[in-house]
Structures are given as structure tokens and as C-alpha cells.
Design a protein around this motif. Structure first.
Motif, PDB file in Angstrom:
ATOM      1  N   HIS A 264     -17.395  -6.627   8.581  1.00  0.00           N
ATOM      2  CA  HIS A 264     -17.101  -5.965   7.308  1.00  0.00           C
ATOM      3  C   HIS A 264     -18.381  -5.384   6.708  1.00  0.00           C
ATOM      4  CE1 HIS A 264     -15.245  -6.533   2.984  1.00  0.00           C
ATOM      5  NE2 HIS A 264     -15.735  -5.321   3.172  1.00  0.00           N
ATOM      6  N   ALA A 265     -19.427  -6.189   6.678  1.00  0.00           N
ATOM      7  CA  ALA A 265     -20.690  -5.742   6.085  1.00  0.00           C
ATOM      8  C   ALA A 265     -21.291  -4.582   6.875  1.00  0.00           C
ATOM      9  CB  ALA A 265     -21.675  -6.907   6.023  1.00  0.00           C
TER      10      ALA A 265
ATOM     11  N   GLU B  87     -22.112  -0.700   5.650  1.00  0.00           N
ATOM     12  CA  GLU B  87     -23.468  -0.150   5.722  1.00  0.00           C
ATOM     13  C   GLU B  87     -23.504   1.134   6.554  1.00  0.00           C
ATOM     14  OE1 GLU B  87     -27.870  -1.307   7.575  1.00  0.00           O
ATOM     15  OE2 GLU B  87     -26.242  -2.787   7.586  1.00  0.00           O
ATOM     16  N   ARG B  88     -22.887   1.119   7.715  1.00  0.00           N
ATOM     17  CA  ARG B  88     -23.012   2.259   8.628  1.00  0.00           C
ATOM     18  C   ARG B  88     -22.204   3.466   8.169  1.00  0.00           C
ATOM     19  NH1 ARG B  88     -24.093   0.549  14.820  1.00  0.00           N
ATOM     20  NH2 ARG B  88     -25.781  -0.921  14.382  1.00  0.00           N
ATOM     21  N   LEU B  89     -21.136   3.228   7.415  1.00  0.00           N
ATOM     22  CA  LEU B  89     -20.334   4.344   6.923  1.00  0.00           C
ATOM     23  C   LEU B  89     -20.672   4.696   5.472  1.00  0.00           C
ATOM     24  CD1 LEU B  89     -16.828   3.542   8.447  1.00  0.00           C
ATOM     25  CD2 LEU B  89     -18.578   5.099   9.304  1.00  0.00           C
ATOM     26  N   GLN B  90     -21.734   4.061   4.936  1.00  0.00           N
ATOM     27  CA  GLN B  90     -22.162   4.310   3.558  1.00  0.00           C
ATOM     28  C   GLN B  90     -21.009   4.083   2.578  1.00  0.00           C
ATOM     29  OE1 GLN B  90     -24.377   8.005   3.107  1.00  0.00           O
ATOM     30  NE2 GLN B  90     -25.034   7.952   5.248  1.00  0.00           N
ATOM     31  N   LEU B  91     -20.354   2.931   2.736  1.00  0.00           N
ATOM     32  CA  LEU B  91     -19.226   2.584   1.878  1.00  0.00           C
ATOM     33  C   LEU B  91     -19.511   1.347   1.029  1.00  0.00           C
ATOM     34  CD1 LEU B  91     -16.282   3.217   4.368  1.00  0.00           C
ATOM     35  CD2 LEU B  91     -16.750   4.498   2.270  1.00  0.00           C
ATOM     36  N   ALA B  92     -20.787   1.038   0.848  1.00  0.00           N
ATOM     37  CA  ALA B  92     -21.130  -0.151   0.065  1.00  0.00           C
ATOM     38  C   ALA B  92     -20.615  -0.045  -1.362  1.00  0.00           C
ATOM     39  CB  ALA B  92     -22.645  -0.356   0.076  1.00  0.00           C
ATOM     40  N   ARG B  93     -20.573   1.190  -1.904  1.00  0.00           N
ATOM     41  CA  ARG B  93     -20.121   1.369  -3.291  1.00  0.00           C
ATOM     42  C   ARG B  93     -18.633   1.683  -3.377  1.00  0.00           C
ATOM     43  NH1 ARG B  93     -25.050   4.894  -6.119  1.00  0.00           N
ATOM     44  NH2 ARG B  93     -26.704   3.351  -5.713  1.00  0.00           N
ATOM     45  N   ALA B  94     -17.974   1.743  -2.240  1.00  0.00           N
ATOM     46  CA  ALA B  94     -16.527   1.977  -2.239  1.00  0.00           C
ATOM     47  C   ALA B  94     -15.799   0.733  -2.750  1.00  0.00           C
ATOM     48  CB  ALA B  94     -16.057   2.309  -0.831  1.00  0.00           C
ATOM     49  N   ARG B  95     -14.537   0.900  -3.097  1.00  0.00           N
ATOM     50  CA  ARG B  95     -13.710  -0.269  -3.408  1.00  0.00           C
ATOM     51  C   ARG B  95     -13.298  -0.921  -2.096  1.00  0.00           C
ATOM     52  NH1 ARG B  95      -9.090  -0.186  -7.705  1.00  0.00           N
ATOM     53  NH2 ARG B  95      -9.420  -2.390  -7.249  1.00  0.00           N
TER      54      ARG B  95
END
Length: 626
Positions: free
Chosen positions: A200-201, A205-213
Motif C-alpha cells: 500500500h505504501a 509513493e510510486r504513483l504520487q498518491l500520498a495526498r490522495a484519499r
């Protein structure tokens, strides 16, 4: 939660106000034929419709596809779906077309005129959904095409492929961060059915979705009955399972090697069960034909390596069987999750034995890659072995691996026939002592079979030739049977109290923790070996064992159901599509129970949207009432 309000309006190209978007709940009912959303579907859809990014972890069969299909139908433009499933794109497009959704795909299987037609439809705004293989995004012409069209959203399906912690890593997925870099205002939704916390982490990180819901649903699939049995002539055991519990059902059988795939398929076919092989060594046309037959015909068994299955949307797979130990819990969960996508009772069955452990340990020790890579593989295997050897609820153990807590399910073999555990410290000490005695002969290699023969005091020709009848450990294990000793060896390997030498012969060695057992400072708890696999009884209501989709219908409804299946099969064959594209079993069950007499009544059945009502309704009613 249900989305019942109107979605927000968007501005037109000239900046003037636009009409409100269609409500997602209305799209769900009109297009897909479902009255309400399930779980977090509504909130996920609301997030993407509003222009936000989402990372979605939901089990197979829980409706992940709706989480990007409905926003693509609601938002202006075309939803672009990045999927590794080239062989299945046509079926996905066929299924959407049957619902009245305008869908297309671009991949390497198309000729230039086909690709050109799809590209022109995309540029003209005539597609609701466009499926792309990830490698297409390496082609500058594809990026230019997307620049010239209007994109509603990007959906990244099977997102675990971006993670090297996952079980199905695809290098092409590493480039998908360019979606955010090149089109920063287009919402993205990444979806997978299988992800540990580490996976999950890494996806985030790799898809730049850290700030996504982030949405993490329960991984529980309560309709699947998990069963793991001791391996004892596994093909014969499989045949017994299929004949007694799944006659005429569609299913998938996984084998580790190509040779085993072909032999198992031939064995089942020779015993009256129609089976097809699938592995990477087969001619591409043969693989494609076999996959198409499995998707389109009822009652076929696909025998395959793990090269088969990701993204298979066949809802009526009633069983998934493994004749060899999966390499990880993620892989096992993903593969078993292909059963029972329609929510009806299904079986996940695994035959597991000592040789599986020896083989997997040896494969890890001899694998390419650095020590960190081998440690990662070893951690995956250890978790899989813990699932196999547990005396507790298998579902509790499985969900715990994904960081989720649960209670005993009542629908796995350890719940239905609880195994016994016993203090195996003394047998473990006897076994380790035997390993130590034999290990002094450095020029010899001894596997589990030889060790067990020494413990049982069997004067085999080799034992007598080597003089092992004079060892102090010869015959000290006659209190256990040969199968029980093999179980002790297997469980000690699983617990790391024994190791497999990387010599290719399956030689057993002690480990750093073996000394604790030999000294008596560590006790060894073992699972008692069953004399043979117990037949699972029917669990409590709501947790049924695997049965035919028509089994709980009354006599009249069951006959109607089978008549509808016959009509569906003929219709699907005529149209050249899988049967489930016409209607799912669950929908036919409801029709057989309610027996609607008009198109209006038919339209109230779950799974009958407007397009299917118009396309199939008159003929279905004729088959139903004629």
C-alpha cells in the motif's frame, strides 16, 4: 452511504456555466441495474467525480470497477483505464457495450485501421471509457493523442503491479507517475484487490498518491470457504473434490510447473471433467483460444500456472484449487479471489505437503538477486506456511496478514473441523539429533525420507550399506508413523527449526534456533496430522459451503433457472460473448424466483439496467414464460 444529491456542475469550454452532472446513483440504476452502492463505493465515486484522487484497496468481487466506470460516465470526457490485461480488454469492452457504455481499447493486438477508428472516436468525444496497456504510454503518439482529447479521469487497475513488495510486479507500471506530472488536473484512481501495508505504501509513493484519499475495505470474502488438506495423491484428491462438490462447475486449478499443468488437464479430461491447459509455454493462439473458451462456456476447468487469471471477470467460478504451495499470501489471496465474484458460495482448496516446503525453500536459496531479495521471498513464504499450519481460523490468519482483525468465520476447515495441537518437543529433539548425527558425514546428503527411515528403524539397503543401523538414533521414533514424521519435518521447516540446504538434493540442516530445542529451552507446538482430509460440514446460515447456484431454489424455480441458463448460453454464443456479459447467475436466480411477466417488472431485478432490459428483455421473457 448513498450518493443521492446532484453532482457538481462543471464549466463549459467557454467558461459559461454547464448543466449539473448526472447523479452517480441514477447512473448505477439505469446503466448497471443496481439500486444502491455497497460499502465505500459511493464515497469513492463522489471523491473522483469531484476531481479528487483516490487509492482504493477492495477485494475481488466487491465492485472496484464501478468506482471508475461511474465517474467516467458522470464527468465530461473519456475515462482512461490503464490495465495490464491485454488478453481481456475485448471482453471488458463487450461487457460494457452490453450495458450501453461506449468503450474501446488500444493495445498491441490491433492493426492500424482498428487503432485509428478508436483514436478518432476518442478525439470526437464518442468514448466513455478507453482501455490502454501500460506499455502504450511509452509511445509518444499515445501521449500526443491523450493531449488532444478530453480526459475525465485516469484509472490505474491492478495497481499492486507498481510495487516490488507485491506478487505481480510489472516494470511498465513504474512510469505511471507521468500521469500526474503531465495531466496534474485530471483525477486519478488506483485500484487493487491485494495489498499489505508495505505494498500500500509503495503504491502511494510510486504513483504520487500520498495526498490522495485512501479507501481500504475489508478483505473478507465470506462466501469463499478456505480449505487446506494434506497432500496425498493430489490429482486424485482434486478429482474427488470436483466429483463430490463441484460437478459441472467452472473452476481454476493452479499448478507450479507447465508439465504439471498439462498432466493435470489430461488427467481430469480422461476422468470425464472437461479441462483446458494454460501456461506461458503454449502457443499464443492456443492460450487465447483456451481462455476464450473458459470465459464463454459453462462448466470448464482451467488448469494453469499463475500466468493465468489476473483480471478474469468470470463471476461464476465456483472453485479455485492449488496443487502446489503458492509463494506468498498475496498471490494466494489474489488467486483464490477469482472464485465467487458473484457472491455465491465457492471453494478455495489447497493441497499442501512436505515437498512443497522443501522445494520452495530451495528455490529461494538459489534464486537470483541479493540477500534482501531472498529475505523478502523468505518472509512471503513464512507467512504462507503460517497460514497452512495454523490451528486457528484460516480467515482470521489471512485477514491479519493484511492488517485487519476479525472473528472466527465458521466457514473454513479449521472452524468446521478444528485440528488438535500437541507438544512435539520430544519428537523435534529426536529429529534434530538425527540431523546432527548424519551431518557429521559431510560428504553425504540426506533428505527427509532417509531421516524418517532412520527414526523408524527401517533397515533399507542404503541404511544398511551406510551402517546407519548402528547409529544411536536408529529406531528411536517408532512411536510415530511415517506420515506423522513427515508432518513433523514439514512443520519444523515451516517454523524455521530446520533448513533446506541449497545443494539441490533437499538435504536438511539445523538452524541457529535448533540448539534451543535440543537444549530444552524452547518447546515445539505442532499441528496433529489428520488421517485424511475431513469433509467440511455445512456451516451456519450465511456462511454456506460451496453448492450449485440453483441448490437452494425450490423445484420449480430450479427448473426455471436452468431454462434461463440454456437461453443465456445460446444468446451468448450467437453474440460471441461470455455468458456473464448477458446476465450473471445471481440475476437469473432472482428472475427464476420472482418470475416477472412484463418488461417493467424485469427492470426492477438487480443487474437489469435500461440497456439490457431493452436488448434482452423480450427474448428473456419469451424463454421464461413461453
Amino acid at each position: 452511504m448513498q450518493v443521492t444529491r446532484e453532482a457538481p456542475a462543471t464549466a463549459a469550454a467557454d467558461g459559461s456555466p454547464a448543466a449539473p452532472l448526472r447523479a452517480p446513483l441514477a447512473v448505477l440504476a439505469e446503466v448497471f441495474g443496481y439500486p444502491t452502492f455497497r460499502g465505500e463505493q459511493a464515497e469513492i465515486i463522489d471523491t473522483v467525480v469531484g476531481g479528487g484522487d483516490a487509492l482504493v484497496l477492495m477485494p475481488t468481487g466487491s465492485g472496484k470497477s464501478l468506482c471508475y466506470q461511474i465517474p467516467a460516465l458522470v464527468r465530461p470526457g473519456t475515462g482512461v483505464v490503464v490495465s495490464p490485461l491485454i488478453a481481456l480488454m475485448q471482453d471488458q469492452v463487450d461487457a460494457l457495450s452490453a450495458l450501453g457504455v461506449r468503450a474501446g481499447f488500444l493495445n498491441s493486438t490491433q492493426d492500424y485501421p482498428e487503432r485509428r477508428r478508436v483514436e478518432q472516436a476518442f478525439l470526437a468525444g464518442e468514448l466513455d471509457l478507453l482501455y490502454l496497456a501500460p506499455e502504450r504510454l511509452r509511445v509518444p503518439e499515445t501521449l500526443d493523442l491523450l493531449d488532444r482529447g478530453r480526459i475525465a479521469l485516469f484509472a490505474i487497475d491492478e495497481a499492486h503491479c507498481v510495487s516490488q513488495w507485491g506478487h505481480d510486479f510489472r516494470p511498465d507500471y513504474l512510469q505511471l507517475s507521468l500521469l500526474h506530472d503531465r495531466w496534474p488536473t485530471v483525477p486519478r484512481i488506483a485500484l487493487t484487490a491485494t495489498a499489505t501495508e508495505a505494498t500500500h505504501a509503495e503504491i502511494a509513493e510510486r504513483l504520487q498518491l500520498a495526498r490522495a484519499r485512501h479507501f481500504v475495505a475489508s478483505f473478507d470474502r465470506p462466501n469463499i470457504q478456505y480449505r487446506i488438506v494434506g497432500k496425498d495423491s493430489p490429482r486424485t484428491q482434486l478429482l474427488g473434490l470436483l466429483r463430490s462438490e463441484h460437478p459441472g462447475d467452472a473452476g481454476i486449478v493452479y499448478c507450479l510447473s507447465r508439465k504439471s499443468v498439462e498432466q493435470t488437464a489430461a488427467f481430469l479430461t480422461a476422468n470425464g471433467i472437461p479441462a483446458l491447459p494454460y501456461h506461458a509455454g503454449l502457443d499464443r493462439r492456443v492460450r487465447s483460444t483456451n481462455q476464450a473458451r473458459f470465459l464463454r462456456e459453462d462448466g470448464l476447468v482451467m488448469v494453469a500456472t499463475i500466468a493465468f487469471g489476473m483480471g478474469i471477470d468470470k463471476p461464476d467460478v465456483r472453485f479455485v484449487a492449488h496443487l502446489d504451495l503458492p509463494k506468498s499470501v498475496e498471490g494466494y489471496y489474489q488467486e483464490t479471489g477469482r472464485a465467487g465474484r458473484d457472491g455465491l458460495p465457492s471453494t478455495a482448496w489447497l493441497a499442501y505437503g512436505l515437498q512443497d516446503v522443501v522445494q520452495q525453500r530451495r528455490m529461494i536459496d538459489t534464486s537470483e538477486g541479493d540477500a534482501a531479495h531472498r529475505r523478502r521471498l523468505g518472509a512471503h513464504l513464512d507467512a504462507m506456511l503460517a497460514l497452512c499450519e495454523t490451528v486457528e481460523c484460516r480467515r482470521v490468519q489471512l485477514l491479519a496478514y493484511f492488517g485487519q482483525t476479525s472473528e472466527a468465520c465458521g466457514n473454513c476447515d479449521t472452524c468446521l473441523a478444528p485440528p488438535e495441537s500437541w507438544d512435539g518437543t520430544v519428537p523435534a529433539q529426536k529429529l534434530l539429533s538425527t540431523v546432527v548425527r548424519l551431518d557429521r558425514e559431510r560428504n553425504q546428503r540426506y533428505g527427509a525420507g532417509h531421516l524418517v527411515d532412520v527414526l523408524l528403524g527401517k533397515p533399507t539397503p542404503r541404511i544398511e550399506q551406510l551402517g546407519h543401523t548402528s547409529l544411536s538414533v536408529f529406531g528411536i521414533g517408532t512411536d510415530l508413523t511415517e506420515p506423522e514424521w513427515r508432518g513433523v519435518v514439514r512443520q519444523m521447516l515451516a517454523q524455521g527449526l530446520l533448513a533446506v540446504d541449497a545443494d539441490g538434493y533437499g538435504t536438511l540442516r539445523i538452524t541457529p534456533t535448533s540448539a534451543e530445542v535440543l537444549s530444552g529451552s524452547r518447546s515445539v507446538l505442532l499441528r496433529r496430522e489428520a488421517p485424511k482430509a475431513a469433509r467440511a460440514r455445512t456451516p451456519r446460515t450465511g456462511r454456506r459451503g460451496a453448492v450449485s447456484p440453483a441448490a437452494d431454489l425450490d423445484g420449480a424455480a430450479s427448473l426455471v433457472f436452468e431454462r434461463l441458463r440454456t437461453w443465456r448460453a445460446a444468446t451468448a454464443k450467437e453474440q460471441g460473448v461470455p455468458a456473464y456479459v448477458v446476465f450473471h447467475d445471481a440475476t437469473l436466480r432472482e428472475i427464476a424466483t420472482r418470475v416477472p411477466t412484463t418488461l417493467e417488472e424485469l427492470g426492477t431485478v438487480t443487474g437489469v439496467g435500461v440497456s439490457k432490459q431493452e436488448r434482452y428483455g423480450p427474448h428473456l421473457l419469451e424463454a421464461l414464460l413461453g
